[in-house]
Design a protein around this motif. Structure first.
Motif, PDB file in Angstrom:
ATOM      1  N   PRO A 160       0.579  -1.169   0.019  1.00 49.61           N
ATOM      2  CA  PRO A 160      -0.224   0.291  -0.040  1.00 49.61           C
ATOM      3  C   PRO A 160       1.012   1.442  -0.070  1.00 49.61           C
ATOM      4  O   PRO A 160       0.723   2.571  -1.012  1.00 49.61           O
ATOM      5  CB  PRO A 160      -0.710  -0.065   1.410  1.00 49.61           C
ATOM      6  N   LEU A 161       1.950   0.893   0.825  1.00 53.98           N
ATOM      7  CA  LEU A 161       2.738   2.822   1.378  1.00 53.98           C
ATOM      8  C   LEU A 161       3.427   3.232  -0.663  1.00 53.98           C
ATOM      9  O   LEU A 161       3.490   3.361  -0.632  1.00 53.98           O
ATOM     10  CB  LEU A 161       3.934   2.642   2.344  1.00 53.98           C
ATOM     11  N   GLN A 163      -6.588  -2.730  -1.794  1.00 51.02           N
ATOM     12  CA  GLN A 163      -5.870  -1.440  -1.222  1.00 51.02           C
ATOM     13  C   GLN A 163      -5.115  -0.825  -2.118  1.00 51.02           C
ATOM     14  O   GLN A 163      -5.147   0.404  -1.465  1.00 51.02           O
ATOM     15  CB  GLN A 163      -5.884  -2.419   0.276  1.00 51.02           C
ATOM     16  N   LEU A 180      -5.794   3.125  -2.566  1.00 51.97           N
ATOM     17  CA  LEU A 180      -4.646   4.639  -2.474  1.00 51.97           C
ATOM     18  C   LEU A 180      -4.151   4.695  -3.344  1.00 51.97           C
ATOM     19  O   LEU A 180      -3.678   6.362  -2.866  1.00 51.97           O
ATOM     20  CB  LEU A 180      -3.995   3.633  -1.112  1.00 51.97           C
ATOM     21  N   THR A 232      -8.329 -10.493  -9.180  1.00 51.32           N
ATOM     22  CA  THR A 232      -8.953  -9.457  -8.192  1.00 51.32           C
ATOM     23  C   THR A 232     -10.517 -10.268  -7.198  1.00 51.32           C
ATOM     24  O   THR A 232     -10.838 -11.146  -7.212  1.00 51.32           O
ATOM     25  CB  THR A 232      -9.183  -8.290  -8.612  1.00 51.32           C
ATOM     26  N   ALA A 272     -11.888  -5.759  -2.452  1.00 47.82           N
ATOM     27  CA  ALA A 272     -12.246  -3.893  -2.914  1.00 47.82           C
ATOM     28  C   ALA A 272     -12.624  -3.718  -2.479  1.00 47.82           C
ATOM     29  O   ALA A 272     -12.945  -2.254  -2.120  1.00 47.82           O
ATOM     30  CB  ALA A 272     -12.403  -4.321  -4.222  1.00 47.82           C
ATOM     31  N   ALA A 273     -14.294  -4.442  -1.508  1.00 47.78           N
ATOM     32  CA  ALA A 273     -15.743  -3.779  -1.514  1.00 47.78           C
ATOM     33  C   ALA A 273     -15.318  -2.862   0.022  1.00 47.78           C
ATOM     34  O   ALA A 273     -15.288  -2.389  -0.228  1.00 47.78           O
ATOM     35  CB  ALA A 273     -17.009  -4.577  -1.947  1.00 47.78           C
ATOM     36  N   LEU A 274     -14.901  -4.014   0.445  1.00 49.78           N
ATOM     37  CA  LEU A 274     -14.264  -4.012   2.044  1.00 49.78           C
ATOM     38  C   LEU A 274     -13.462  -3.169   2.336  1.00 49.78           C
ATOM     39  O   LEU A 274     -13.221  -1.669   2.792  1.00 49.78           O
ATOM     40  CB  LEU A 274     -13.994  -5.001   3.157  1.00 49.78           C
ATOM     41  N   ALA A 280     -12.328  -0.021  -0.225  1.00 47.71           N
ATOM     42  CA  ALA A 280     -12.575   1.906  -0.133  1.00 47.71           C
ATOM     43  C   ALA A 280     -13.222   1.813   1.109  1.00 47.71           C
ATOM     44  O   ALA A 280     -12.759   2.771   1.319  1.00 47.71           O
ATOM     45  CB  ALA A 280     -13.322   1.120  -1.893  1.00 47.71           C
ATOM     46  N   GLU A 281     -14.254   0.332   1.631  1.00 47.36           N
ATOM     47  CA  GLU A 281     -14.911   1.551   2.402  1.00 47.36           C
ATOM     48  C   GLU A 281     -14.115   1.642   3.966  1.00 47.36           C
ATOM     49  O   GLU A 281     -14.240   2.830   4.312  1.00 47.36           O
ATOM     50  CB  GLU A 281     -16.060   0.282   3.375  1.00 47.36           C
ATOM     51  N   GLY A 282     -13.745   1.031   3.894  1.00 44.49           N
ATOM     52  CA  GLY A 282     -12.374   1.034   5.183  1.00 44.49           C
ATOM     53  C   GLY A 282     -11.214   2.471   5.226  1.00 44.49           C
ATOM     54  O   GLY A 282     -10.706   2.825   5.774  1.00 44.49           O
ATOM     55  N   LEU A 283     -10.939   2.713   3.946  1.00 46.52           N
ATOM     56  CA  LEU A 283     -10.399   3.977   3.711  1.00 46.52           C
ATOM     57  C   LEU A 283     -11.008   5.260   3.526  1.00 46.52           C
ATOM     58  O   LEU A 283     -10.629   6.259   2.977  1.00 46.52           O
ATOM     59  CB  LEU A 283      -9.463   3.358   3.023  1.00 46.52           C
ATOM     60  N   ALA A 284     -12.985   4.833   3.190  1.00 43.66           N
ATOM     61  CA  ALA A 284     -13.268   6.217   2.950  1.00 43.66           C
ATOM     62  C   ALA A 284     -13.025   7.115   1.963  1.00 43.66           C
ATOM     63  O   ALA A 284     -12.781   7.788   1.404  1.00 43.66           O
ATOM     64  CB  ALA A 284     -12.979   6.814   3.911  1.00 43.66           C
ATOM     65  N   ALA A 285     -12.655   5.526   0.511  1.00 47.70           N
ATOM     66  CA  ALA A 285     -11.903   5.963  -0.427  1.00 47.70           C
ATOM     67  C   ALA A 285     -13.136   6.349  -1.380  1.00 47.70           C
ATOM     68  O   ALA A 285     -14.032   4.980  -1.929  1.00 47.70           O
ATOM     69  CB  ALA A 285     -11.097   4.870  -1.066  1.00 47.70           C
ATOM     70  N   VAL A 315     -14.076   5.708  -4.491  1.00 46.56           N
ATOM     71  CA  VAL A 315     -13.605   5.588  -6.275  1.00 46.56           C
ATOM     72  C   VAL A 315     -14.432   5.052  -6.518  1.00 46.56           C
ATOM     73  O   VAL A 315     -15.304   4.206  -5.882  1.00 46.56           O
ATOM     74  CB  VAL A 315     -12.299   4.916  -6.057  1.00 46.56           C
TER      75      VAL A 315
END
Lengths: 364, 364
Positions: free
Chosen positions: A265-266, A293, A297, A312, A317-319, A321-326, A328
């Motif tokens: 991620p980073l 994830q 990001l 994939t 993907a679904a969770l 994006a939610e966890g990152l408040a993204a 997208v």
């Protein structure tokens, strides 16, 4: 000669098992009706070559290898048995098929495909849903290659897609391009939408920044070329190592080629940001798990991610994006877009850099 | 009191294991730092109740049930051990968490959340990524419910989303609504785009026909209400049985309520067509596997499918659309859309039919 009773454009009329309420689409069926007589909207192909998909061939070859020795006749017998029993070439273990090359032998009067007798075509859908019968016992195949010379026939339904093999390109090159042609077509569509967004409209980012993960690969390099043509602004290719960077950089397909682990991620988001990101459109063409994830990001709020990798994971993907408040938009990379084969072949014709990458694969 | 060193809006600074090059996002991490001191962009919540997610609670309860007898103290001890060891409540078997309710205790000076001390909130991201410490030994919990009265604290990162609990709604009702609030928000966005498409533009279908699979459920009924408000034309709800049809029909949330098995390609597409389909927008809210190809068949060319079901298989959707030559846009249902909680709560406030369905669930 065509059948009288009603047919289904997706081939339900050729499903022999299961029937009744439990009827499935041809891909999930245990057994198809592969008789040569056509329903009015069907096309019959005289088969020339089957291309087993890599996963299927590997499983079959492993099964028939003892002490490093491949028993070709046994492998051939198993493939023949599968086709005879199922009416299609679908590996019962992997579930996968492959594609085929052949010549159009008969076109039903109601076929919407636009194909004509005598044209040489490749099917663009899986053998796992294509009615198939073999008449030569696969006598010319020694079992040592995924490419199976074959005589027999295959059936295309009303909605089955096939593409004419172009005269001006090596058929092996054309096949390789058509195998991944869904990616550039969808990328072109999405990037065009961003590029055409009016000031103040959703998606108005000027010329969008596009990042392609796996940019040196087949679908990746075509996606880069498609994005450029569709009006992308900055084009960032992410590759896993120095070798791929050295391969891709001189082509100019991307404005910047960066090395990063698409599972980090980073690492990924820093690499994309360092190259002018975050991306308005991120295209995931790397077939390794765990890129969801990181891709999220690396993508700007309001951006779009197109997942082409079969690795994939939907929930990740679904969770994720939610966890990152993204905020997208995440697209499942549909392998079908109208005109996709022609679009991809045109990219190869007009873009010497893409063509060079593909021809390099043929030689290796 | 806030920490000095730099923090990450997605919480990387709280990841204790793994570290270094292998560092993951908090959700995938083995262990988080749950200390109460805040980084400048964080918020500390005084915990009131943990809501374990259903899959996690079931797994834990099964493990501690012998001959039909649930050992509550043992279950409580395991939950305490997990939180103490991991710094978060993430079931190591299911990987899932849940959500929590609490009161804002401290807001870091750089928090972008807009929260204020004393507000009662619910977290809208999973407990599986939320730093958490428990101080009362969960003494008030007998282990017999997913609702866990608790004392302790939790940490929200810069990008962690939380919603104020409204004063005018039963908190249990509000929680139920917020748990599925991503669905109506994304449906509203997609349907609005179709409804606003100019003549001749992509997506110009007039008022779009919308089909919701699982229309009587929580996310399904909210999706119906959101689609109506966003300018849907014909609204079709698909339900699995007579009981759900009887529940949904009198609400008027859909123009037509039809019974069909969402896993049956023929059954579903015929049902949707008989009700005025195919759909321009298909919303999948049924948590059973195998709905991908049926949903594709029930959707018009050029249409959009939004998959909210966690049972969605990525490859089945991607290859299914290709095999059917279906030019459909397939969206992974992102659980986050800005303003989603308020939008869903507003739908419940203004729509007596939706509210009635939710209140019926509270009573049962």
């Amino acid at each position: 000669m065509t059948q009288g009773s009603a047919s289904s454009p997706v081939g339900l009329h050729r499903v022999l098992e299961p029937r009744g309420d439990a009827i499935t689409l041809p891909q999930a069926a245990r057994r198809l009706d592969a008789r040569p007589e056509l329903w009015p909207d069907e096309v019959r192909i005289e088969v020339e070559t089957l291309n087993l998909d890599a996963a299927s061939y590997r499983q079959l070859a492993d099964t028939h290898t003892t002490d490093g020795h491949l028993d070709g006749p046994a492998l051939r017998a198993e493939v023949l048995a599968i086709i005879a029993e199922r009416g299609k070439m679908q590996n019962p273990v992997t579930g996968s098929g492959g594609m085929l090359i052949g010549t159009v032998a008969e076109v039903g009067p109601e076929s919407p495909t636009g194909l004509a007798v005598g044209e040489r075509v490749a099917t663009l859908v899986s053998l796992s849903l294509t009615p198939l019968a073999i008449t030569d016992g696969l006598a010319r195949w020694d079992g040592r290659s995924e490419q199976v010379p074959a005589e027999g026939h295959a059936i295309l339904f009303g909605r089955t897609i096939a593409a004419r093999l172009p005269d001006d390109l090596d058929p092996r090159l054309a096949l390789m391009v058509m195998d991944v042609c869904g990616a550039p077509a969808l990328v072109e569509r999405v990037v065009s939408e961003y590029a055409a967004a009016l000031p103040g409209e959703a998606g108005d980012v000027g010329a969008p920044t596009v990042a392609v993960l796996g940019g040196a690969g087949k679908s990746g390099s075509l996606s880069l070329a498609a994005a450029r043509r569709a009006g992308a602004g900055r084009l960032v290719a992410v590759v896993p190592n120095e070798r791929e960077r050295a391969l891709l950089t001189p082509t100019g397909l991307a404005d910047e080629v960066v090395i990063a682990d698409a599972r980090s991620p980073l690492g990924l988001s820093r690499a994309v940001e360092g190259a002018g990101g975050p991306a308005d459109v991120t295209v995931v063409c790397v077939d390794v798990p765990g890129c969801e994830q990181p891709a999220i990001l690396a993508t700007a709020q309001g951006g779009t991610i197109i997942f082409f990798s079969m690795a994939t994971n939907f929930a990740a993907a679904a969770l994720g994006a939610e966890g990152l408040a993204a905020d997208v938009r995440m697209l499942i990379g549909n392998g079908y877009v109208p005109g996709h084969a022609e679009l991809a072949l045109d990219l190869v014709r007009e873009n010497a850099a893409v063509r060079g990458l593909f021809e390099g694969r043929l030689e290796s």
